[in-house]
Motif scaffolding. Structure first.
Motif, PDB file in Angstrom:
ATOM      1  N   SER A  46       0.845  -1.208   0.000  1.00 51.74           N
ATOM      2  CA  SER A  46       0.000   0.000   0.000  1.00 51.74           C
ATOM      3  C   SER A  46       0.871   1.245   0.000  1.00 51.74           C
ATOM      4  O   SER A  46       1.844   1.330   0.761  1.00 51.74           O
ATOM      5  CB  SER A  46      -0.871   0.059   1.255  1.00 51.74           C
ATOM      6  N   PHE A  47       0.488   2.194  -0.832  1.00 53.32           N
ATOM      7  CA  PHE A  47       1.113   3.514  -0.757  1.00 53.32           C
ATOM      8  C   PHE A  47       0.504   4.270   0.414  1.00 53.32           C
ATOM      9  O   PHE A  47      -0.623   3.976   0.845  1.00 53.32           O
ATOM     10  CB  PHE A  47       0.843   4.303  -2.042  1.00 53.32           C
ATOM     11  N   ILE A  48       1.215   5.255   0.893  1.00 57.35           N
ATOM     12  CA  ILE A  48       0.675   6.089   1.969  1.00 57.35           C
ATOM     13  C   ILE A  48       0.209   7.396   1.346  1.00 57.35           C
ATOM     14  O   ILE A  48       1.019   8.120   0.730  1.00 57.35           O
ATOM     15  CB  ILE A  48       1.749   6.311   3.049  1.00 57.35           C
ATOM     16  N   PRO A  95       1.070  16.804  -2.030  1.00 54.87           N
ATOM     17  CA  PRO A  95       2.168  16.265  -2.838  1.00 54.87           C
ATOM     18  C   PRO A  95       3.133  17.335  -3.347  1.00 54.87           C
ATOM     19  O   PRO A  95       4.299  17.043  -3.596  1.00 54.87           O
ATOM     20  CB  PRO A  95       1.459  15.549  -3.991  1.00 54.87           C
ATOM     21  N   GLY A  96       2.627  18.569  -3.517  1.00 57.63           N
ATOM     22  CA  GLY A  96       3.535  19.682  -3.825  1.00 57.63           C
ATOM     23  C   GLY A  96       4.145  19.664  -5.212  1.00 57.63           C
ATOM     24  O   GLY A  96       5.167  20.318  -5.438  1.00 57.63           O
ATOM     25  N   ALA A 151       0.000  12.073  -7.410  1.00 60.64           N
ATOM     26  CA  ALA A 151      -0.660  11.864  -6.112  1.00 60.64           C
ATOM     27  C   ALA A 151       0.368  11.572  -5.022  1.00 60.64           C
ATOM     28  O   ALA A 151       0.195  11.953  -3.863  1.00 60.64           O
ATOM     29  CB  ALA A 151      -1.664  10.720  -6.220  1.00 60.64           C
ATOM     30  N   LEU A 152       1.449  10.890  -5.426  1.00 59.92           N
ATOM     31  CA  LEU A 152       2.471  10.514  -4.434  1.00 59.92           C
ATOM     32  C   LEU A 152       3.503  11.612  -4.216  1.00 59.92           C
ATOM     33  O   LEU A 152       4.375  11.488  -3.346  1.00 59.92           O
ATOM     34  CB  LEU A 152       3.191   9.233  -4.896  1.00 59.92           C
ATOM     35  N   GLY A 153       3.447  12.665  -5.046  1.00 58.09           N
ATOM     36  CA  GLY A 153       4.438  13.743  -4.921  1.00 58.09           C
ATOM     37  C   GLY A 153       5.802  13.334  -5.465  1.00 58.09           C
ATOM     38  O   GLY A 153       6.834  13.842  -5.018  1.00 58.09           O
ATOM     39  N   GLU A 160      12.584   9.375  -7.383  1.00 54.67           N
ATOM     40  CA  GLU A 160      11.799   9.737  -6.187  1.00 54.67           C
ATOM     41  C   GLU A 160      10.778   8.640  -5.864  1.00 54.67           C
ATOM     42  O   GLU A 160      10.568   8.305  -4.702  1.00 54.67           O
ATOM     43  CB  GLU A 160      11.094  11.079  -6.411  1.00 54.67           C
ATOM     44  N   LEU A 161      10.175   8.086  -6.913  1.00 51.57           N
ATOM     45  CA  LEU A 161       9.198   7.016  -6.691  1.00 51.57           C
ATOM     46  C   LEU A 161       9.856   5.822  -5.994  1.00 51.57           C
ATOM     47  O   LEU A 161       9.259   5.192  -5.112  1.00 51.57           O
ATOM     48  CB  LEU A 161       8.598   6.585  -8.039  1.00 51.57           C
ATOM     49  N   ARG A 162      11.097   5.523  -6.366  1.00 50.38           N
ATOM     50  CA  ARG A 162      11.804   4.381  -5.758  1.00 50.38           C
ATOM     51  C   ARG A 162      12.057   4.591  -4.270  1.00 50.38           C
ATOM     52  O   ARG A 162      12.355   3.642  -3.559  1.00 50.38           O
ATOM     53  CB  ARG A 162      13.119   4.111  -6.503  1.00 50.38           C
ATOM     54  N   LYS A 163      11.950   5.864  -3.824  1.00 53.80           N
ATOM     55  CA  LYS A 163      12.186   6.124  -2.388  1.00 53.80           C
ATOM     56  C   LYS A 163      10.878   6.321  -1.631  1.00 53.80           C
ATOM     57  O   LYS A 163      10.896   6.628  -0.441  1.00 53.80           O
ATOM     58  CB  LYS A 163      13.043   7.383  -2.247  1.00 53.80           C
ATOM     59  N   SER A 164       9.730   6.217  -2.315  1.00 59.90           N
ATOM     60  CA  SER A 164       8.486   6.546  -1.610  1.00 59.90           C
ATOM     61  C   SER A 164       8.166   5.475  -0.555  1.00 59.90           C
ATOM     62  O   SER A 164       8.565   4.319  -0.663  1.00 59.90           O
ATOM     63  CB  SER A 164       7.326   6.735  -2.584  1.00 59.90           C
ATOM     64  N   LYS A 165       7.442   5.916   0.460  1.00 52.21           N
ATOM     65  CA  LYS A 165       7.202   5.029   1.602  1.00 52.21           C
ATOM     66  C   LYS A 165       6.005   4.107   1.338  1.00 52.21           C
ATOM     67  O   LYS A 165       5.055   4.490   0.673  1.00 52.21           O
ATOM     68  CB  LYS A 165       6.925   5.881   2.849  1.00 52.21           C
ATOM     69  N   LEU A 166       6.101   2.900   1.884  1.00 50.75           N
ATOM     70  CA  LEU A 166       5.075   1.882   1.633  1.00 50.75           C
ATOM     71  C   LEU A 166       4.730   1.159   2.924  1.00 50.75           C
ATOM     72  O   LEU A 166       5.549   1.092   3.843  1.00 50.75           O
ATOM     73  CB  LEU A 166       5.645   0.808   0.698  1.00 50.75           C
ATOM     74  N   VAL A 167       3.553   0.571   2.948  1.00 45.09           N
ATOM     75  CA  VAL A 167       3.244  -0.395   4.004  1.00 45.09           C
ATOM     76  C   VAL A 167       3.097  -1.765   3.323  1.00 45.09           C
ATOM     77  O   VAL A 167       2.461  -1.871   2.269  1.00 45.09           O
ATOM     78  CB  VAL A 167       1.942  -0.009   4.744  1.00 45.09           C
TER      79      VAL A 167
END
Ligand code: FNR
Length: 342
Positions: free
Chosen positions: A29-31, A36-37, A312-314, A320-327
């Protein structure tokens, strides 16, 4: 059985057995980020996979081996789809055309249709350095895939039974061929141990070919009387396999593949650390059921949707996507914790 017929069977049974929807990406899941800026117009989809600079992280993965008019038509049309959408494309195994040069036209068509695109050759782990050179020259390849497919071979009555020496053959090809080498699975996934072995002999691009999409155990079992049913559920699901591979070394470029169909699954694969994403069965299905024009449209839609999700994820780009936080939940969470990866 003749190689050409086997490859045609693969096309038919790949469509019949379909995608298995067991990639584990549903556990990711994405957070949601309310600020998102960034602006959608500034989202950039360019990707770097090893030395390959790509205008998109997605590519058409290997499907069209064999030879003959059916392969030539499919290869030609997929090359047009790749050209029209600016994505890379891998051909299927070129071994038939190396053993019988009369079959080369069914592969050369990809360079004819897509003279400036990124095209990737394909051979199995049994290939020699000489064969690898001939395969890449045949299509003017920008990279070469070497597929490793032990379970598929074991499930095929006429398949290989001797897997000795594969790693050293791959090492020799990787050291001498002069173009990037991608080692790939075909839907059974790659473990961190396998990836570590490949990394230790200098391989730097891994396509995990994870479990959960096209299932070659099921495909081969459809084709034969004696069923090796125990292999139907065998393999490392795509989500877990991406994380296993990424975890081996930051120097590796990992490609996520195996059962990937939607823009959300593509972004999840990249967020798990993949640098590129390969789609085979899904593109084949779209092409066979809806035709070339619709496949081209669908690839354009995927690119638009990737930009929407990244907005949506900013995330303005793939790094940057490769560093985005996940659950990570469910089976994938349990798999990774038992494998000591957090
Ligand atoms: C394949 N695949 C494949 N891979 C390869 O390295 N050489 C090949 O010749 C073929 N041939 C082939 C034929 C057909 C009809 C299909 C559907 C697939 C495997 C493919 O590249 C990929 O690794 C797997 O299919 C898993 O990805 P998908 O299909 O679940 O996206």
């Amino acid at each position: 059985m003749e190689r050409k017929q086997r490859k045609l069977d693969h096309l038919e049974f790949a469509l019949k057995t379909g995608q298995q929807h067991q990639t584990g990406l549903e556990d990711i899941s994405f957070i949601h980020q309310s600020l998102p800026g960034i602006s959608l117009n500034n989202v950039n989809l360019t990707a770097e996979v090893g030395e390959l600079e790509l205008s998109s992280p997605i590519f058409i993965n290997a499907m069209t081996g064999g030879g003959g008019p059916e392969t030539e038509k499919l290869n030609g049309d997929l090359a047009i789809a790749a050209r029209e959408t600016g994505i890379a494309m891998a051909v299927g195994s070129q071994m038939a055309a190396i053993k019988d040069p009369g079959q080369q036209a069914s592969f050369k068509v990809v360079r004819k249709e897509n003279p400036d695109g990124v095209l990737i050759g394909n051979l199995g782990g049994e290939a020699t350095v000489e064969q690898a050179k001939r395969a890449s020259e045949m299509i003017g390849a920008d990279a070469l895939q070497i597929h490793i497919n032990v379970i598929q071979e074991l499930t095929m009555p006429e398949g290989d039974r001797d897997f000795a020496g594969t790693l050293s053959r791959i090492e020799k090809i990787n050291k001498t061929i002069g173009i990037p080498v991608i080692v790939k699975e075909v839907g059974f996934g790659m473990s961190m141990e396998t990836v570590q072995q490949l990394h230790s002999v200098g391989v730097s691009i891994i396509d995990v070919g994870g479990f959960g999409g096209t299932n070659f155990a099921k495909i081969e079992n459809e084709r034969r009387a004696k069923i090796l049913g125990y292999f139907n559920e065998w393999g490392i699901p795509t989500a877990a396999s991406i994380v296993e591979a990424v975890n081996v070394s930051p120097q590796l470029s990992v490609i996520g593949s195996g059962g990937i169909q939607s823009p959300l699954e593509i972004t999840k694969s990249l967020a798990l650390g993949a640098r590129g994403v390969g789609l085979a069965g899904h593109f084949l299905k779209l092409y066979k059921e809806l035709g070339l024009e619709q496949l081209i449209k669908e690839i354009h839609y995927i690119h638009e949707d990737l930009k929407v999700i990244m907005t949506a994820l900013g995330c303005g780009n793939i790094s940057e996507l490769r560093k985005s936080k996940l659950v990570i939940k469910g089976n994938t969470y349990h798999w990774l914790s038992q494998r000591g990866i957090d």
